[in-house]
Design a protein around this motif. Structure first.
Motif, PDB file in Angstrom:
ATOM      1  N   ASP A  32       0.949  -1.233  -0.221  1.00  0.00           N
ATOM      2  CA  ASP A  32      -0.016  -0.033  -0.109  1.00  0.00           C
ATOM      3  C   ASP A  32       0.952   1.178   0.074  1.00  0.00           C
ATOM      4  O   ASP A  32       1.968   1.113   0.778  1.00  0.00           O
ATOM      5  CB  ASP A  32      -1.089   0.062   1.224  1.00  0.00           C
ATOM      6  CG  ASP A  32      -2.106   0.779   1.067  1.00  0.00           C
ATOM      7  OD1 ASP A  32      -3.267   0.470   1.116  1.00  0.00           O
ATOM      8  OD2 ASP A  32      -1.956   1.935   0.632  1.00  0.00           O
ATOM      9  N   HIS A  58     -16.831   5.270  10.071  1.00  0.00           N
ATOM     10  CA  HIS A  58     -16.864   4.079   9.417  1.00  0.00           C
ATOM     11  C   HIS A  58     -17.643   3.077  10.082  1.00  0.00           C
ATOM     12  O   HIS A  58     -17.223   2.858  11.176  1.00  0.00           O
ATOM     13  CB  HIS A  58     -15.714   3.472   8.820  1.00  0.00           C
ATOM     14  CG  HIS A  58     -14.929   3.723   7.583  1.00  0.00           C
ATOM     15  ND1 HIS A  58     -14.422   5.186   7.622  1.00  0.00           N
ATOM     16  CD2 HIS A  58     -15.010   3.540   6.467  1.00  0.00           C
ATOM     17  CE1 HIS A  58     -14.223   5.254   6.264  1.00  0.00           C
ATOM     18  NE2 HIS A  58     -14.436   4.267   5.659  1.00  0.00           N
ATOM     19  N   ILE A  59     -18.820   2.882   9.958  1.00  0.00           N
ATOM     20  CA  ILE A  59     -19.959   2.108  10.499  1.00  0.00           C
ATOM     21  C   ILE A  59     -20.331   0.944   9.966  1.00  0.00           C
ATOM     22  O   ILE A  59     -20.639   0.879   8.710  1.00  0.00           O
ATOM     23  CB  ILE A  59     -21.269   2.920  10.826  1.00  0.00           C
ATOM     24  CG1 ILE A  59     -20.685   4.020  11.698  1.00  0.00           C
ATOM     25  CG2 ILE A  59     -22.182   1.932  11.784  1.00  0.00           C
ATOM     26  CD1 ILE A  59     -20.711   5.501  11.135  1.00  0.00           C
ATOM     27  N   ARG A 337     -13.783  -0.360  -4.212  1.00  0.00           N
ATOM     28  CA  ARG A 337     -14.784   0.728  -4.667  1.00  0.00           C
ATOM     29  C   ARG A 337     -13.811   1.471  -5.667  1.00  0.00           C
ATOM     30  O   ARG A 337     -14.411   2.188  -6.433  1.00  0.00           O
ATOM     31  CB  ARG A 337     -14.496   1.541  -3.351  1.00  0.00           C
ATOM     32  CG  ARG A 337     -15.182   2.653  -3.464  1.00  0.00           C
ATOM     33  CD  ARG A 337     -15.752   3.144  -1.846  1.00  0.00           C
ATOM     34  NE  ARG A 337     -16.017   4.582  -1.486  1.00  0.00           N
ATOM     35  CZ  ARG A 337     -16.725   5.124  -0.883  1.00  0.00           C
ATOM     36  NH1 ARG A 337     -18.053   4.387  -0.679  1.00  0.00           N
ATOM     37  NH2 ARG A 337     -16.732   6.364  -0.735  1.00  0.00           N
ATOM     38  N   TYR A 344     -19.530   1.780  -3.081  1.00  0.00           N
ATOM     39  CA  TYR A 344     -19.712   0.687  -2.307  1.00  0.00           C
ATOM     40  C   TYR A 344     -19.585   0.919  -0.819  1.00  0.00           C
ATOM     41  O   TYR A 344     -18.694   1.538  -0.538  1.00  0.00           O
ATOM     42  CB  TYR A 344     -18.773  -0.580  -2.845  1.00  0.00           C
ATOM     43  CG  TYR A 344     -19.200  -1.400  -4.013  1.00  0.00           C
ATOM     44  CD1 TYR A 344     -20.878  -1.297  -4.170  1.00  0.00           C
ATOM     45  CD2 TYR A 344     -18.548  -2.422  -4.334  1.00  0.00           C
ATOM     46  CE1 TYR A 344     -21.141  -2.180  -5.368  1.00  0.00           C
ATOM     47  CE2 TYR A 344     -18.975  -3.137  -5.452  1.00  0.00           C
ATOM     48  CZ  TYR A 344     -20.440  -2.892  -5.961  1.00  0.00           C
ATOM     49  OH  TYR A 344     -20.700  -3.822  -6.883  1.00  0.00           O
ATOM     50  N   MET A 346     -18.375  -0.980   2.984  1.00  0.00           N
ATOM     51  CA  MET A 346     -17.535  -1.876   3.299  1.00  0.00           C
ATOM     52  C   MET A 346     -18.096  -3.309   3.029  1.00  0.00           C
ATOM     53  O   MET A 346     -17.236  -4.116   2.496  1.00  0.00           O
ATOM     54  CB  MET A 346     -17.120  -1.734   4.841  1.00  0.00           C
ATOM     55  CG  MET A 346     -16.275  -0.541   5.124  1.00  0.00           C
ATOM     56  SD  MET A 346     -15.951  -0.199   6.673  1.00  0.00           S
ATOM     57  CE  MET A 346     -17.524   0.124   7.548  1.00  0.00           C
TER      58      MET A 346
HETATM   59  P1  FAD Z   1      -9.667   1.398   0.003  1.00  0.00           P
HETATM   60  O1  FAD Z   1     -10.013   1.416   1.484  1.00  0.00           O
HETATM   61  O2  FAD Z   1      -9.673   2.912  -0.789  1.00  0.00           O
HETATM   62  O3  FAD Z   1      -8.222   0.638  -0.209  1.00  0.00           O
HETATM   63  C1  FAD Z   1      -7.468   0.893  -1.605  1.00  0.00           C
HETATM   64  C2  FAD Z   1      -6.179   1.059  -0.912  1.00  0.00           C
HETATM   65  O4  FAD Z   1      -5.185   0.971  -2.127  1.00  0.00           O
HETATM   66  C3  FAD Z   1      -5.510   2.323  -0.328  1.00  0.00           C
HETATM   67  O5  FAD Z   1      -5.158   2.160   1.025  1.00  0.00           O
HETATM   68  C4  FAD Z   1      -4.757   3.205  -1.093  1.00  0.00           C
HETATM   69  O6  FAD Z   1      -3.560   3.800  -0.669  1.00  0.00           O
HETATM   70  C5  FAD Z   1      -4.065   1.738  -2.043  1.00  0.00           C
HETATM   71  N1  FAD Z   1      -3.487   2.203  -3.224  1.00  0.00           N
HETATM   72  C6  FAD Z   1      -4.522   2.689  -4.332  1.00  0.00           C
HETATM   73  N2  FAD Z   1      -3.511   2.720  -5.312  1.00  0.00           N
HETATM   74  C7  FAD Z   1      -2.419   2.366  -4.858  1.00  0.00           C
HETATM   75  C8  FAD Z   1      -0.983   2.396  -5.998  1.00  0.00           C
HETATM   76  N3  FAD Z   1      -1.044   2.633  -7.134  1.00  0.00           N
HETATM   77  N4  FAD Z   1       0.117   1.413  -4.974  1.00  0.00           N
HETATM   78  C9  FAD Z   1      -0.195   1.349  -3.852  1.00  0.00           C
HETATM   79  N5  FAD Z   1      -1.277   1.386  -3.104  1.00  0.00           N
HETATM   80  C10 FAD Z   1      -2.199   1.666  -3.712  1.00  0.00           C
HETATM   81  N6  FAD Z   1     -18.556   2.084   4.227  1.00  0.00           N
HETATM   82  C11 FAD Z   1     -19.359   1.500   5.218  1.00  0.00           C
HETATM   83  O7  FAD Z   1     -19.668   0.112   4.988  1.00  0.00           O
HETATM   84  N7  FAD Z   1     -19.802   2.384   6.333  1.00  0.00           N
HETATM   85  C12 FAD Z   1     -19.523   3.652   6.572  1.00  0.00           C
HETATM   86  O8  FAD Z   1     -19.899   4.132   7.432  1.00  0.00           O
HETATM   87  C13 FAD Z   1     -18.457   4.301   5.707  1.00  0.00           C
HETATM   88  N8  FAD Z   1     -18.045   5.403   5.731  1.00  0.00           N
HETATM   89  C14 FAD Z   1     -17.336   6.003   4.755  1.00  0.00           C
HETATM   90  C15 FAD Z   1     -16.994   7.490   4.992  1.00  0.00           C
HETATM   91  C16 FAD Z   1     -15.952   8.130   4.341  1.00  0.00           C
HETATM   92  C17 FAD Z   1     -15.766   9.253   4.397  1.00  0.00           C
HETATM   93  C18 FAD Z   1     -15.605   7.245   3.032  1.00  0.00           C
HETATM   94  C19 FAD Z   1     -14.536   7.909   2.212  1.00  0.00           C
HETATM   95  C20 FAD Z   1     -16.112   5.885   2.871  1.00  0.00           C
HETATM   96  C21 FAD Z   1     -16.813   5.489   3.762  1.00  0.00           C
HETATM   97  N9  FAD Z   1     -17.224   3.905   3.379  1.00  0.00           N
HETATM   98  C22 FAD Z   1     -18.114   3.413   4.539  1.00  0.00           C
HETATM   99  C23 FAD Z   1     -16.787   3.002   2.249  1.00  0.00           C
HETATM  100  C24 FAD Z   1     -15.726   2.409   2.667  1.00  0.00           C
HETATM  101  O9  FAD Z   1     -14.403   3.283   2.935  1.00  0.00           O
HETATM  102  C25 FAD Z   1     -15.204   1.606   1.514  1.00  0.00           C
HETATM  103  O10 FAD Z   1     -16.344   0.605   0.983  1.00  0.00           O
HETATM  104  C26 FAD Z   1     -13.969   0.770   1.753  1.00  0.00           C
HETATM  105  O11 FAD Z   1     -12.936   1.281   2.598  1.00  0.00           O
HETATM  106  C27 FAD Z   1     -13.385   0.281   0.303  1.00  0.00           C
HETATM  107  O12 FAD Z   1     -12.375  -0.718   0.489  1.00  0.00           O
HETATM  108  P2  FAD Z   1     -11.381  -0.675  -0.897  1.00  0.00           P
HETATM  109  O13 FAD Z   1     -10.628  -1.879  -0.269  1.00  0.00           O
HETATM  110  O14 FAD Z   1     -12.045  -0.974  -1.897  1.00  0.00           O
HETATM  111  O15 FAD Z   1     -10.751   0.578  -0.930  1.00  0.00           O
END
Ligand code: FAD
Ligand code: UDP
Length: 385
Positions: A32, A58-59, A337, A344, A346
């Motif tokens: 990451d 995040h809930i 996402r 989406y 979590m």
């Molecule tokens: P991410 O968590 O974005 O993980 C992707 C990772 O990839 C990141 O850490 C990034 O640094 C890394 N990455 C990207 N490109 C590269 C690269 N080129 N090289 C190395 N690393 C890289 N969901 C809920 O269910 N309940 C909630 O209450 C909720 N609240 C939220 C509040 C906010 C403000 C936000 C923004 C989102 C919220 N969500 C919530 C949604 C939730 O955050 C996402 O659904 C979930 O975290 C997505 O997971 P992911 O693994 O797809 O992406």
């Protein structure tokens, strides 16, 4: 040489790393670019020792027993029903709009039945509900739409609700009863010791190596691996060959106050006033006892880390071009996402990751991961110059 390189240690990358390592018996390098695991769900103790979420509240909530059970292998839970108030006309009233909201805002004493008729009188019929404006005005009418939705949505997304897909504001229902919970899912919990602790258990497997503060660009020059799972922005992976996919960003102001409480619920929304959209007070979410309290203010912005894909038809169209290219890119899986450009939650990302794992299992029976193909250390042939 690793069987898998996984880019991104959020829910998508971490759920898949664990499955591939412990169930499939493969070796995984998880990287990451951020200095921590957990992606946007990362939490940590702040200077005062209060557990806060670095990227806003995040809930966890889901209707899927399978997803809940899967995560339960890595955490115990704290039961938590999320409640949100909206600051409207100088009052703090429940959102989603319910019977209490209307009665306190208008000084009424309507029963649920009376409220149904009251809303029907105000609702504006819309033949073909397409936008985030349509979906609200067709249920509660223009006045309540303007009080609760228009300003918040303009702030959050930088466009008028009439230019956003209906799915955005449709996330927030309208109720005629007194249910003041933000979510009605069957499972609503917070990980007892926090998200980062849950991720840490998920990733503590001898077949998983985690490298933080490392970008895909950097690692793909030096590290060989057989297959790739990419959970970052899909347009970035393909070097923006069809143009940039727009994302909405946020900046977070984290503060600690020298008093035990600031507000009566976990989140207060500001749909009509202020530059920020909402204030979160974490102790409501986590149940932590502490003499001080920590809050986060969210300020939406166009620039910065990509947090929200923007649901509009023209963006979906551009995404479909990337998706088609992704389908022609062998041995790379796009999950999460940002990589699938979906707004989406979590639990949906966990569901998508588990479904991807099942597809991988079908295509690559145990042991097959190590036979084909040749090691990769570069982008797909289509993008090599
Ligand atoms: P991410 O968590 O974005 O993980 C992707 C990772 O990839 C990141 O850490 C990034 O640094 C890394 N990455 C990207 N490109 C590269 C690269 N080129 N090289 C190395 N690393 C890289 N969901 C809920 O269910 N309940 C909630 O209450 C909720 N609240 C939220 C509040 C906010 C403000 C936000 C923004 C989102 C919220 N969500 C919530 C949604 C939730 O955050 C996402 O659904 C979930 O975290 C997505 O997971 P992911 O693994 O797809 O992406
Ligand atoms: N929304 C609004 N007023 C509110 C709460 C939500 O207009 O008080 C709209 C806004 O467009 C927001 C969307 O509904 O982006 C989805 O809200 P949710 O709370 O699900 O947003 P998230 O937690 O994903 O940021």
């Amino acid at each position: 040489m690793y069987d898998w390189l996984i880019v991104g240690a959020g829910f998508a990358g971490s759920v898949l790393a664990e499955r591939l390592a412990s169930e499939h018996g493969d070796s995984v390098l998880l990287v990451d670019r951020r200095p921590h695991i957990g992606g946007n769900a990362y939490d940590h103790l702040d200077e005062a020792g209060i557990l806060v979420h670095k990227y806003g509240p995040h809930i966890f909530h889901t209707n899927s027993r399978q997803i809940f059970d899967h995560l339960s292998q890595f955490t115990e839970w704290r039961r938590y029903s999320h409640r949100v108030l909206a600051h409207v006309d100088g009052k703090q009233v429940p959102i989603p709009i319910n019977r209490t909201t209307i009665n306190s805002l208008y000084g009424l004493d309507l029963t649920s039945k009376q409220l149904e008729a009251w809303l029907q009188q105000r609702a504006e019929p819309v033949d073909d509900i397409q936008t985030s404006e349509d979906v609200v005005v067709s249920v509660v009418g223009r006045e309540l739409y303007e009080k609760f939705f228009r300003g918040y949505t303009r702030k959050q997304w930088g466009v008028d609700p009439s230019r956003l897909d209906k799915s955005v504001t449709a996330r927030v229902p309208t109720r005629t009863n007194d249910d003041d919970r933000y979510f009605t899912d069957a499972f609503q919990y917070m990980p007892l010791k926090g998200y980062t602790a849950m991720f840490s258990r998920m990733l503590s497997h001898p077949n998983i190596d985690v490298r933080l503060g490392v970008d895909f660009e950097e690692i793909r020059q030096t590290q060989t691996y057989r297959r790739l799972i990419f959970t970052g922005p899909i347009d970035e992976y393909f070097q923006y060959c069809f143009g940039r996919l727009p994302y909405r960003s946020l900046s977070f102001k984290h503060v600690t106050l020298d008093k035990p409480w600031h507000q009566s619920v976990g989140v207060v929304n500001y749909p009509m006033t202020e530059d920020y959209t909402r204030i979160t007070e974490y102790k409501h979410l986590t149940g932590q006892n502490h003499a001080k309290t920590s809050l986060t203010y969210e300020y939406p912005s166009a620039d910065g880390d990509p947090y929200y894909p923007i649901p509009r038809e023209e963006n979906a169209e551009r995404y479909r071009q990337y998706e088609a290219l992704a389908r022609q890119t062998p041995d790379v899986w796009f999950v999460g996402r940002l990589a699938t450009y979906k707004y989406y939650n979590m639990d949906q990302v966990v569901g998508q990751a588990l479904a991807t794992y099942r597809r991988i299992e079908d295509r690559l029976p145990k042991g097959a991961s190590r036979t084909v193909p040749e090691p990769r250390a570069d982008l797909p042939a289509s993008l090599r110059t």
